[in-house]
Scaffold this active site. Structure first.
Site, PDB file in Angstrom:
ATOM      1  N   HIS A 154       0.988  -1.254  -0.055  1.00 47.25           N
ATOM      2  CA  HIS A 154       0.040  -0.086   0.067  1.00 47.25           C
ATOM      3  C   HIS A 154       1.157   1.527  -0.036  1.00 47.25           C
ATOM      4  O   HIS A 154       2.001   1.472   0.631  1.00 47.25           O
ATOM      5  CB  HIS A 154      -0.810  -0.143   1.367  1.00 47.25           C
ATOM      6  CG  HIS A 154      -2.129  -0.808   1.206  1.00 47.25           C
ATOM      7  ND1 HIS A 154      -1.837  -2.132   0.917  1.00 47.25           N
ATOM      8  CD2 HIS A 154      -3.307  -0.885   0.794  1.00 47.25           C
ATOM      9  CE1 HIS A 154      -3.026  -2.910   0.999  1.00 47.25           C
ATOM     10  NE2 HIS A 154      -3.995  -2.102   0.684  1.00 47.25           N
ATOM     11  N   ARG A 541      -5.242 -10.924  -4.970  1.00 46.56           N
ATOM     12  CA  ARG A 541      -6.394 -10.333  -4.438  1.00 46.56           C
ATOM     13  C   ARG A 541      -7.037  -9.715  -5.517  1.00 46.56           C
ATOM     14  O   ARG A 541      -6.135  -9.033  -6.383  1.00 46.56           O
ATOM     15  CB  ARG A 541      -5.994  -9.239  -3.288  1.00 46.56           C
ATOM     16  CG  ARG A 541      -7.550  -8.806  -3.038  1.00 46.56           C
ATOM     17  CD  ARG A 541      -7.000  -7.613  -1.593  1.00 46.56           C
ATOM     18  NE  ARG A 541      -6.752  -6.408  -2.089  1.00 46.56           N
ATOM     19  CZ  ARG A 541      -7.119  -5.246  -1.773  1.00 46.56           C
ATOM     20  NH1 ARG A 541      -8.427  -5.112  -0.895  1.00 46.56           N
ATOM     21  NH2 ARG A 541      -6.416  -3.978  -2.031  1.00 46.56           N
ATOM     22  N   GLU A 662     -15.786  -5.298   3.230  1.00 48.76           N
ATOM     23  CA  GLU A 662     -15.082  -3.891   3.561  1.00 48.76           C
ATOM     24  C   GLU A 662     -16.127  -2.813   3.779  1.00 48.76           C
ATOM     25  O   GLU A 662     -15.769  -1.975   4.798  1.00 48.76           O
ATOM     26  CB  GLU A 662     -14.462  -3.355   2.198  1.00 48.76           C
ATOM     27  CG  GLU A 662     -13.434  -4.531   1.866  1.00 48.76           C
ATOM     28  CD  GLU A 662     -12.595  -4.126   0.681  1.00 48.76           C
ATOM     29  OE1 GLU A 662     -11.735  -3.358   0.538  1.00 48.76           O
ATOM     30  OE2 GLU A 662     -12.919  -4.436  -0.481  1.00 48.76           O
ATOM     31  N   ASP A 703     -11.994   1.142   4.100  1.00 47.03           N
ATOM     32  CA  ASP A 703     -13.230   1.413   3.291  1.00 47.03           C
ATOM     33  C   ASP A 703     -14.280   1.618   4.206  1.00 47.03           C
ATOM     34  O   ASP A 703     -15.161   2.411   3.823  1.00 47.03           O
ATOM     35  CB  ASP A 703     -13.394   0.527   2.256  1.00 47.03           C
ATOM     36  CG  ASP A 703     -12.584   0.538   0.997  1.00 47.03           C
ATOM     37  OD1 ASP A 703     -12.412   1.811   0.356  1.00 47.03           O
ATOM     38  OD2 ASP A 703     -11.631  -0.276   0.709  1.00 47.03           O
ATOM     39  N   ARG A 741      -5.738  -3.671   8.421  1.00 53.17           N
ATOM     40  CA  ARG A 741      -5.515  -2.526   9.242  1.00 53.17           C
ATOM     41  C   ARG A 741      -4.512  -1.848   8.106  1.00 53.17           C
ATOM     42  O   ARG A 741      -3.550  -2.337   7.869  1.00 53.17           O
ATOM     43  CB  ARG A 741      -5.003  -2.951  10.709  1.00 53.17           C
ATOM     44  CG  ARG A 741      -5.632  -3.863  11.338  1.00 53.17           C
ATOM     45  CD  ARG A 741      -5.149  -4.284  12.605  1.00 53.17           C
ATOM     46  NE  ARG A 741      -5.089  -3.177  13.517  1.00 53.17           N
ATOM     47  CZ  ARG A 741      -3.929  -2.584  14.138  1.00 53.17           C
ATOM     48  NH1 ARG A 741      -2.617  -3.593  13.844  1.00 53.17           N
ATOM     49  NH2 ARG A 741      -3.722  -1.482  15.093  1.00 53.17           N
ATOM     50  N   ARG A 874      -9.683   6.119  -3.155  1.00 51.00           N
ATOM     51  CA  ARG A 874      -9.016   5.107  -2.251  1.00 51.00           C
ATOM     52  C   ARG A 874      -8.564   5.621  -1.038  1.00 51.00           C
ATOM     53  O   ARG A 874      -8.550   6.951  -0.803  1.00 51.00           O
ATOM     54  CB  ARG A 874      -7.720   4.464  -2.722  1.00 51.00           C
ATOM     55  CG  ARG A 874      -7.928   3.668  -4.028  1.00 51.00           C
ATOM     56  CD  ARG A 874      -6.704   3.005  -4.252  1.00 51.00           C
ATOM     57  NE  ARG A 874      -6.432   2.090  -5.334  1.00 51.00           N
ATOM     58  CZ  ARG A 874      -7.289   0.818  -5.204  1.00 51.00           C
ATOM     59  NH1 ARG A 874      -7.475   0.238  -4.162  1.00 51.00           N
ATOM     60  NH2 ARG A 874      -7.240   0.143  -6.102  1.00 51.00           N
TER      61      ARG A 874
END
Length: 1039
Positions: A154, A541, A662, A703, A741, A874
């Site tokens: 990320h 994913r 989410e 999210d 997280r 995002r």
């Protein structure tokens, strides 16, 4: 220390920390005097003094005078030239980074000096045994614990990797500076080294000039393993073992490891078109290559250490078998050489014969080399080059500059592509084995020719040979070249590698050399048990809609209709029927769109690699049972196709399929989805047969927080976990919860220990998966000392949550109050963020959100879809942007309204009781209080006054009022007089950064103002990005 660490609530001495800050600050001043001149340094110091004075006045309550000084500071910054602004931004940014290094070192020093250490294995095991847990129960629970830390790519790590390494070197030098035995000359040399490092940092471009590729992101994750976790894991496991032996009488079994590691780097394709099937395959092979490379180094060292002759009969037998095999191999090779020599004499003057199909390997390299990179494996003088680092490994190995495989692996993986085939070996000369050269025999005589034998060296030499063959095979696979290795020549699984290592260990133990067995050999065995053959198994994913699109293409091709238009019942009936069948569903002749082909290619790669290399298949935005069965069907179909082509079963087993819930809506339905899924006989039997009766479920914090606000998200996550656990228990299936997280509070971040201890009772039953993202990976695992501490904290927190679960709400009314707070909070949050038509424009004006994309900190786009709304933005840039302005809105918006609404109905005392007695509620309030302590209304107001249109400034004023309401009622509930009262160390650390942080905000506002009038000015853009870097360093958070 910060909201990224677990020691923030402990009182600590700041004297050494202050000394380190002063030392690094003065050295940076000296460097800047030389680099930019004394006159400009006077301006730098004046700005710092103004900021410091304003901070002191605010802390003393003299607000009017503080405001005057802040206005003067803003005025002076606005008069700076662009060049001056750029230098000031860089200077203060580096000050903040150096303070961060000192803070991290302070934490390491604290852990080292405190005994017994809070939350350590020794501390918690002692508490549990004295609290009534039997030694046998404690031992069994620790041995069965399964925790997996998943590193993700990320985009929240703001610093370039080059600078991260320089920061680590400074941390090592600070550590060396703590030694009491340093003489005057040593200390002077240390100061010179620090000056060199700081000069190097100043002269290095702090900005990334291009986006990293997914493969580069994966390499960064592998570097964390090499630079830190590789050393930390054995140390951590020794601590666990020693504590177990102390409190239960039994050490940790040698191949037992309570913690393992996973990765999303190169496997997370959700909204990232740059992560392709090819990238996933390359990253997985690269991870294997890196694991083998690390094992080769360790085996080489241990081989040198274990020089003794005495061994068990079993090991002696194996050693003699290896000698006999090598001798017969050498005889065959000698015969081949003689035959070739006679042929050359016979054919002298005639045309040369054709090259044999299998030339001896390494024919293209000098005869004195054996390592794959063309360097001798034997000791030689090292001369420092451009990448020289003045650091040494604790284990005596040479340090590497960036990562070992960047120097030794002859493969260029840019944008996921294979290496240039021109540099690869020809397919007709695959790398095989060749007898050692005469020169090599001089350096290292064959064991069988030496008087007596060293059996451990023979066995470990054989292990090293197989590891090197394994590595060369991986290189061929990465280069897409033919690979004709015999399966007996290389290691495919960790069990194969463990077998000879454990045999050596048992032999040493049986011969009375346990002290040697429990040294580096035991560490290596534990590393193999932890890291396996891949270091970190790679999760895949993908978003659920992409699977539905794929099934649409298949059902349309088969004239069965459109899958996505069917209701849930029809989908489940179709999927279950196909899963029970034995024939493939996807015809080989099918032609599909590129997006669909990419999904099918990914499943094909998953089938080729299998569960030996890959971890879970995570479905983001999951909302139905059919989302899970769709992946199971596509996975089954790919495995059938691949096994048919190979003529044998696919390697490993099927990947476990993990739904990710989410949004608030999906979290509320999570329990129902799991119930429906487990009610399907085929699926339940599949879970029991192939996954040991374990269902994994992931819950997303980012999210859900963006969707409904932090407070509502926290409550919905709590309830969803309760419901999922209950649903699994109804069907006798064990559940592992996977926590997605983020690093910041607004995305579910916070201290690990606090987070695990506040989970619902029964949700952590010895198993847990959790992501660590971006800057958190470096903060928690960047140094071996901090990594050991984090691993212990994970272990002890999960152990406590398993054996002494946190208390549930004491009474039903507490749950009702939570529902009411959540409802009011969500309404307040959504009415502002999603329903106020002015909010989006205000957000874009008041924050640097639009400019964050120029940072080049991640390979994926900042939006899932081409939309300008908040909904498709995002969560990371959403939180990142507000953190930059010190408003940190996502972490608290709605909280004040919710608490106020319940307090005004007379439930204040109930909330205070909930705070004292309910760990979940206390954790939620503490985290919000922590982030409120970082918020700064005057700074946020300054952004509004300079950057926001006058018509929208009223909205900013309203939001600042919401922040004050949140502060007021959080303090009412916690009983504190002021923010962070229970965490004075955090408050002091924040205050120490303000003289550098506040001018950075003023500078960022000025640069944003100029840039929005001249958006093509690249120097202005650079100045802005440097202020973003600096503020992120000062806040110790990004997104």
């Amino acid at each position: 220390m910060t909201d990224t660490t677990d020691d923030i609530a402990e009182e600590i001495s700041f004297q050494n920390f202050d000394d380190d800050c002063k030392l690094l600050g003065s050295l940076l001043n000296d460097v800047l005097q030389r680099e930019v001149g004394g006159s400009f340094m006077e301006k730098v110091e004046r700005n710092r003094t103004l900021a410091q004075s304003a901070c002191n006045l605010r802390l003393a309550g003299i607000v009017d005078m503080a405001e005057l000084l802040e206005k003067q500071l803003a005025s002076e910054i606005s008069k700076m030239t662009l060049e001056e602004a750029l230098i000031l931004a860089r200077a203060f940014s580096h000050y903040l980074n150096l303070m961060g290094i000192a803070e991290t070192h302070h934490r390491v020093r604290k852990v080292r000096s405190v005994a017994p250490l809070s939350k350590s294995c020794d501390d918690i095991f002692n508490q549990l045994v004295h609290g009534g847990v039997s030694p046998d129960e404690l031992y069994e629970t620790v041995c069965k614990q399964e925790v997996e830390i998943v590193l993700t790519a990320h985009p929240t790590q703001i610093n370039r990797r080059t600078l991260q390494y320089k920061h680590i070197r400074i941390a090592h030098l600070l550590d060396y500076n703590d030694r009491s035995d340093l003489g005057l000359e040593d200390r002077e040399m240390l100061i010179e080294d620090l000056v060199r490092e700081i000069t190097s940092i100043w002269q290095t471009d702090e900005l990334r000039r291009y986006k990293p590729t997914p493969v580069e992101e994966a390499r960064a994750g592998l570097n964390i393993v090499e630079q830190s976790l590789w050393k930390a894991v054995p140390h951590y496991l020794r601590r666990v073992s020693n504590a177990l032996k102390k409190h239960t009488g039994k050490p940790l079994p040698l191949t037992c490891t309570p913690i393992k590691f996973g990765s999303w780097m190169g496997g997370d394709r959700d909204g990232n078109p740059n992560v392709t099937a090819k990238v996933t395959k390359d990253v997985s092979l690269l991870s294997r290559w890196m694991a083998i490379d690390l094992y080769i180094r360790e085996v080489d060292s241990i081989r040198f250490e274990l020089s003794m002759n005495r061994c068990s009969d079993k090991l002696s037998k194996l050693a003699h078998e290896i000698i006999e095999e090598e001798t017969s191999s050498d005889v065959r090779h000698e015969s081949w050489n003689q035959s070739l020599s006679r042929s050359q004499i016979k054919l002298h003057g005639q045309q040369a014969p054709a090259i044999p199909t299998h030339l001896p390997a390494r024919a293209d390299l000098p005869s004195c080399t054996e390592c794959h990179d063309g360097e001798s494996q034997y000791p030689r003088l090292e001369f420092p080059g451009a990448d020289y680092k003045p650091l040494h490994r604790q284990d005596g190995q040479d340090s590497t500059s960036d990562s070992s495989f960047q120097h030794s692996l002859h493969i260029s993986l840019q944008n996921g592509s294979s290496a240039n085939s021109n540099t690869a070996q020809s397919p007709v000369t695959p790398r095989g084995q060749i007898g050692r050269s005469t020169f090599q025999k001089l350096l290292e005589p064959r064991v069988s020719q030496s008087p007596g034998i060293a059996p451990y060296r023979i066995v470990l030499g054989n292990v090293k040979d197989k590891l090197m063959k394994t590595q060369k095979r991986l290189e061929l696979l990465l280069e897409d070249l033919p690979c004709e290795y015999d399966p007996w020549d290389y290691y495919e699984s960790s069990d194969q590698l463990l077998e000879p290592l454990v045999l050596c260990y048992e032999s040493l133990q049986s011969c009375g050399s346990g002290v040697l067995a429990d040294g580096r050999l035991a560490d290596l065995i534990r590393r193999v048990a932890t890291f396996g053959m891949v270091l970190m198994k790679l999760d895949l994913r993908q978003e659920s809609g992409r699977h539905a699109d794929t099934l649409d293409a298949i059902t349309k091709y088969l004239d069965m209709g459109t899958y996505s238009e069917w209701d849930e019942g029809k989908k489940l009936e179709f999927l279950t029927r196909e899963l029970k069948g034995k024939r493939p569903l996807v015809p080989p002749s099918i032609e599909v769109a590129p997006d669909v082909k990419e999904v099918l290619d990914t499943f094909r790669v998953a089938a080729e690699l299998g569960s030996d290399s890959l971890g879970a298949y995570v479905i983001s935005m999951a909302s139905n049972a059919s989302d899970v069965l769709a992946v199971e069907l596509l996975q089954k179909d790919a495995r059938l196709a691949v096994s048919g082509e190979l003529g044998r079963p696919c390697p490993g087993g099927t990947l476990r399929v993990v739904p990710l819930f989410e949004t608030v809506k999906d979290l509320r339905e999570a329990g129902s989805v799991i119930r429906r899924l487990l009610s399907i006989d085929w699926y339940r039997e599949h879970i029991i047969k192939n996954h040991n009766g374990h269902q994994e479920v992931m819950v997303g914090y980012s999210d859900s927080g963006k969707d409904a606000g932090r407070f509502t998200a926290a409550w919905e996550l709590y309830k969803a976990q309760e419901d999922v656990v209950a649903a699994s228990n109804e069907y006798g299936i064990k559940v592992t919860l996977f926590h997605g997280r983020g690093g910041s509070i607004g995305r579910g971040g916070g201290p690990t220990y606090l987070a695990i201890q506040s989970q619902p009772p029964g949700s952590v039953m010895g198993t847990l998966r959790s992501t660590e993202q971006g800057e958190m990976v470096q903060a928690k695992f960047g140094l071996p000392q901090t990594a050991v501490r984090q691993l212990e904290i994970y272990t002890t927190a999960v152990l406590l949550a398993t054996l002494r679960p946190p208390h549930p709400p004491r009474e039903e009314q507490w749950r009702n109050l939570m529902e009411e707070i959540s409802k009011i909070s969500c309404q307040n949050y959504r009415s502002i963020v999603y329903e106020n038509p002015e909010f989006l424009a205000y957000f874009n004006e008041a924050t640097p959100q639009a400019e964050l994309g120029f940072l080049n900190i991640g390979s994926r786009p900042t939006r899932r879809k081409n939309s300008t709304g908040i909904g498709h933005l995002r969560a990371i840039p959403w939180v990142f942007a507000w953190t930059q302005t010190r408003f940190v809105l996502p972490a608290w918006l709605g909280v004040g309204a919710g608490l106020q609404g319940v307090c005004e109905k007379g439930h204040t005392d109930d909330l205070k009781a909930m705070y004292k007695e309910w760990p979940f509620f206390q954790s939620t309030i503490d985290l919000i209080e922590m982030v409120l302590g970082k918020a700064d209304i005057p700074i946020a107001k300054h952004y509004d006054e300079v950057l926001v249109s006058e018509s929208r400034r009223g909205l900013g004023s309203e939001l600042r009022g919401e922040l004050l309401t949140a502060e007021k009622y959080v303090l009412v509930v916690s009983g504190h007089e002021k923010l962070s009262e229970n965490n004075r160390s955090l408050r002091r650390l924040i205050e120490s950064r303000l003289p550098y942080l506040n001018p950075m905000h003023m500078l960022q506002v000025e640069v944003l103002k100029r840039l929005r009038c001249d958006d093509d000015n690249h120097k202005l853009r650079d100045a802005l990005l440097i202020t973003i870097n600096g503020i992120a360093a000062g806040m110790r958070n990004t997104g």
